[in-house]
Design a protein around this motif. Structure first.
Motif, PDB file in Angstrom:
ATOM      1  N   GLN A 114       0.833  -1.203   0.000  1.00 12.45           N
ATOM      2  CA  GLN A 114       0.000   0.000   0.000  1.00 12.45           C
ATOM      3  C   GLN A 114       0.870   1.257   0.000  1.00 12.45           C
ATOM      4  O   GLN A 114       0.552   2.250  -0.655  1.00 12.45           O
ATOM      5  CB  GLN A 114      -0.944  -0.004   1.207  1.00 12.45           C
ATOM      6  CG  GLN A 114      -1.969  -1.110   1.189  1.00 12.45           C
ATOM      7  CD  GLN A 114      -1.455  -2.464   1.692  1.00 12.45           C
ATOM      8  OE1 GLN A 114      -0.320  -2.609   2.157  1.00 12.45           O
ATOM      9  NE2 GLN A 114      -2.300  -3.480   1.592  1.00 12.45           N
ATOM     10  N   LEU A 115       1.979   1.215   0.737  1.00 11.53           N
ATOM     11  CA  LEU A 115       2.896   2.354   0.788  1.00 11.53           C
ATOM     12  C   LEU A 115       3.513   2.603  -0.585  1.00 11.53           C
ATOM     13  O   LEU A 115       3.569   3.735  -1.065  1.00 11.53           O
ATOM     14  CB  LEU A 115       3.996   2.111   1.827  1.00 11.53           C
ATOM     15  CG  LEU A 115       4.977   3.258   2.033  1.00 11.53           C
ATOM     16  CD1 LEU A 115       4.278   4.477   2.629  1.00 11.53           C
ATOM     17  CD2 LEU A 115       6.112   2.804   2.945  1.00 11.53           C
ATOM     18  N   ARG A 116       3.953   1.541  -1.236  1.00  6.61           N
ATOM     19  CA  ARG A 116       4.542   1.691  -2.573  1.00  6.61           C
ATOM     20  C   ARG A 116       3.492   2.169  -3.583  1.00  6.61           C
ATOM     21  O   ARG A 116       3.795   2.967  -4.475  1.00  6.61           O
ATOM     22  CB  ARG A 116       5.208   0.400  -3.015  1.00  6.61           C
ATOM     23  CG  ARG A 116       6.508   0.123  -2.250  1.00  6.61           C
ATOM     24  CD  ARG A 116       7.256  -1.074  -2.821  1.00  6.61           C
ATOM     25  NE  ARG A 116       8.464  -1.374  -2.095  1.00  6.61           N
ATOM     26  CZ  ARG A 116       9.668  -0.860  -2.374  1.00  6.61           C
ATOM     27  NH1 ARG A 116       9.808   0.007  -3.356  1.00  6.61           N
ATOM     28  NH2 ARG A 116      10.736  -1.221  -1.671  1.00  6.61           N
ATOM     29  N   ALA A 117       2.256   1.720  -3.436  1.00  5.39           N
ATOM     30  CA  ALA A 117       1.180   2.183  -4.326  1.00  5.39           C
ATOM     31  C   ALA A 117       0.913   3.671  -4.099  1.00  5.39           C
ATOM     32  O   ALA A 117       0.694   4.416  -5.068  1.00  5.39           O
ATOM     33  CB  ALA A 117      -0.091   1.364  -4.090  1.00  5.39           C
ATOM     34  N   LEU A 118       0.936   4.111  -2.850  1.00  7.03           N
ATOM     35  CA  LEU A 118       0.753   5.533  -2.557  1.00  7.03           C
ATOM     36  C   LEU A 118       1.891   6.350  -3.168  1.00  7.03           C
ATOM     37  O   LEU A 118       1.655   7.404  -3.759  1.00  7.03           O
ATOM     38  CB  LEU A 118       0.674   5.770  -1.045  1.00  7.03           C
ATOM     39  CG  LEU A 118       0.597   7.239  -0.617  1.00  7.03           C
ATOM     40  CD1 LEU A 118      -0.643   7.927  -1.181  1.00  7.03           C
ATOM     41  CD2 LEU A 118       0.633   7.332   0.908  1.00  7.03           C
ATOM     42  N   ALA A 119       3.112   5.861  -3.045  1.00  5.77           N
ATOM     43  CA  ALA A 119       4.254   6.569  -3.636  1.00  5.77           C
ATOM     44  C   ALA A 119       4.076   6.714  -5.142  1.00  5.77           C
ATOM     45  O   ALA A 119       4.332   7.787  -5.711  1.00  5.77           O
ATOM     46  CB  ALA A 119       5.558   5.843  -3.307  1.00  5.77           C
ATOM     47  N   ALA A 120       3.616   5.661  -5.800  1.00 10.11           N
ATOM     48  CA  ALA A 120       3.392   5.714  -7.245  1.00 10.11           C
ATOM     49  C   ALA A 120       2.293   6.723  -7.587  1.00 10.11           C
ATOM     50  O   ALA A 120       2.405   7.490  -8.555  1.00 10.11           O
ATOM     51  CB  ALA A 120       3.031   4.328  -7.777  1.00 10.11           C
ATOM     52  N   LYS A 121       1.239   6.736  -6.778  1.00 11.81           N
ATOM     53  CA  LYS A 121       0.127   7.666  -6.983  1.00 11.81           C
ATOM     54  C   LYS A 121       0.597   9.118  -6.823  1.00 11.81           C
ATOM     55  O   LYS A 121       0.237   9.987  -7.620  1.00 11.81           O
ATOM     56  CB  LYS A 121      -0.964   7.327  -5.958  1.00 11.81           C
ATOM     57  CG  LYS A 121      -2.241   8.084  -6.037  1.00 11.81           C
ATOM     58  CD  LYS A 121      -3.187   7.480  -4.999  1.00 11.81           C
ATOM     59  CE  LYS A 121      -4.409   8.291  -4.767  1.00 11.81           C
ATOM     60  NZ  LYS A 121      -5.275   7.713  -3.733  1.00 11.81           N
ATOM     61  N   LEU A 122       1.424   9.372  -5.821  1.00 12.29           N
ATOM     62  CA  LEU A 122       1.947  10.725  -5.606  1.00 12.29           C
ATOM     63  C   LEU A 122       2.870  11.136  -6.745  1.00 12.29           C
ATOM     64  O   LEU A 122       2.839  12.284  -7.200  1.00 12.29           O
ATOM     65  CB  LEU A 122       2.675  10.814  -4.259  1.00 12.29           C
ATOM     66  CG  LEU A 122       1.798  10.675  -3.014  1.00 12.29           C
ATOM     67  CD1 LEU A 122       2.663  10.635  -1.753  1.00 12.29           C
ATOM     68  CD2 LEU A 122       0.767  11.792  -2.927  1.00 12.29           C
ATOM     69  N   THR A 123       3.687  10.208  -7.210  1.00 14.78           N
ATOM     70  CA  THR A 123       4.577  10.489  -8.335  1.00 14.78           C
ATOM     71  C   THR A 123       3.762  10.861  -9.563  1.00 14.78           C
ATOM     72  O   THR A 123       4.043  11.854 -10.241  1.00 14.78           O
ATOM     73  CB  THR A 123       5.487   9.281  -8.636  1.00 14.78           C
ATOM     74  OG1 THR A 123       6.316   9.033  -7.487  1.00 14.78           O
ATOM     75  CG2 THR A 123       6.347   9.511  -9.856  1.00 14.78           C
ATOM     76  N   GLU A 124       2.734  10.070  -9.839  1.00 12.40           N
ATOM     77  CA  GLU A 124       1.868  10.330 -10.999  1.00 12.40           C
ATOM     78  C   GLU A 124       1.193  11.693 -10.894  1.00 12.40           C
ATOM     79  O   GLU A 124       1.011  12.392 -11.905  1.00 12.40           O
ATOM     80  CB  GLU A 124       0.818   9.233 -11.100  1.00 12.40           C
ATOM     81  CG  GLU A 124      -0.067   9.355 -12.312  1.00 12.40           C
ATOM     82  CD  GLU A 124      -1.067   8.208 -12.406  1.00 12.40           C
ATOM     83  OE1 GLU A 124      -2.260   8.490 -12.640  1.00 12.40           O
ATOM     84  OE2 GLU A 124      -0.661   7.046 -12.250  1.00 12.40           O
ATOM     85  N   ALA A 125       0.841  12.097  -9.669  1.00 15.46           N
ATOM     86  CA  ALA A 125       0.162  13.374  -9.457  1.00 15.46           C
ATOM     87  C   ALA A 125       1.143  14.547  -9.379  1.00 15.46           C
ATOM     88  O   ALA A 125       0.717  15.699  -9.264  1.00 15.46           O
ATOM     89  CB  ALA A 125      -0.675  13.311  -8.180  1.00 15.46           C
ATOM     90  N   GLY A 126       2.442  14.259  -9.407  1.00 16.48           N
ATOM     91  CA  GLY A 126       3.434  15.326  -9.339  1.00 16.48           C
ATOM     92  C   GLY A 126       3.652  15.883  -7.945  1.00 16.48           C
ATOM     93  O   GLY A 126       4.134  17.005  -7.790  1.00 16.48           O
ATOM     94  N   VAL A 127       3.305  15.107  -6.914  1.00 14.17           N
ATOM     95  CA  VAL A 127       3.502  15.547  -5.531  1.00 14.17           C
ATOM     96  C   VAL A 127       4.898  15.116  -5.091  1.00 14.17           C
ATOM     97  O   VAL A 127       5.191  13.921  -5.020  1.00 14.17           O
ATOM     98  CB  VAL A 127       2.437  14.932  -4.592  1.00 14.17           C
ATOM     99  CG1 VAL A 127       2.710  15.309  -3.141  1.00 14.17           C
ATOM    100  CG2 VAL A 127       1.040  15.367  -5.017  1.00 14.17           C
ATOM    101  N   PRO A 128       5.786  16.064  -4.785  1.00 16.85           N
ATOM    102  CA  PRO A 128       7.137  15.696  -4.375  1.00 16.85           C
ATOM    103  C   PRO A 128       7.128  14.989  -3.018  1.00 16.85           C
ATOM    104  O   PRO A 128       6.457  15.422  -2.086  1.00 16.85           O
ATOM    105  CB  PRO A 128       7.880  17.031  -4.305  1.00 16.85           C
ATOM    106  CG  PRO A 128       6.833  18.082  -4.243  1.00 16.85           C
ATOM    107  CD  PRO A 128       5.574  17.509  -4.822  1.00 16.85           C
TER     108      PRO A 128
END
Length: 151
Positions: free
Chosen positions: A99-113
């Motif tokens: 879930q943590l890695r999925a959140l990181a991917a989601k933030l990356t996709e959204a452009g959230v540093p």
């Protein structure tokens, strides 16, 4: 709750427990700068990690996220001398590493540093922290996560 807002002062968080509260007695900004820290719940709940070790992981991620974003205007504002005693962090929990890695991917996709903290040499993701961002930029991505209570 602004879990770290009162850290170091010995005082409990403000009674309102609103992550957007200023702590300075004034009106809260409509879209405050926050740093989100997301910890894996399974570390303490299932894997029996000591509290200090989990806190250290969050500190690693938060420090790395600040350092990696040190040139951004929002990080400079967040760390400005007039704001240094009024930083706001929101500490959330997430079920586990997938879930943590999925959140990181989601933030990356959204452009959230952000910084995904991965323990080495085990290659074990333990937490992540965003760079300081407006609440509106991050809140939609973490709205389903709970405040970290450690119990």
């Amino acid at each position: 709750m602004a879990a770290a807002a009162a850290a170091g002062s010995g005082a409990p968080p403000p009674a309102a427990a609103d992550p957007s509260s200023t702590g300075g007695g004034g009106a809260a900004p409509a879209d405050p700068l926050l740093q989100y820290v997301v910890l894996r719940r399974d570390l303490w709940a299932e894997l029996d990690w000591p509290l200090g070790s989990v806190v250290a992981q969050g500190c690693h991620a938060a420090t790395a996220a600040l350092w990696e974003s040190r040139e951004s205007a929002t990080t400079q504002e967040y760390c400005a001398p007039e704001n240094i005693d009024h930083m706001h962090k929101v500490v959330l929990e997430i079920k586990g590493e997938p879930q943590l890695r999925a959140l990181a991917a989601k933030l990356t996709e959204a452009g959230v540093p952000h910084k995904l903290w991965v323990e080495q040499p085990e290659d074990f993701a333990t937490c992540l922290a965003t760079a300081p961002c407006s609440k509106s930029a991050v809140a939609p991505h973490v709205k389903k996560l709970k405040l970290c209570r450690g119990t």
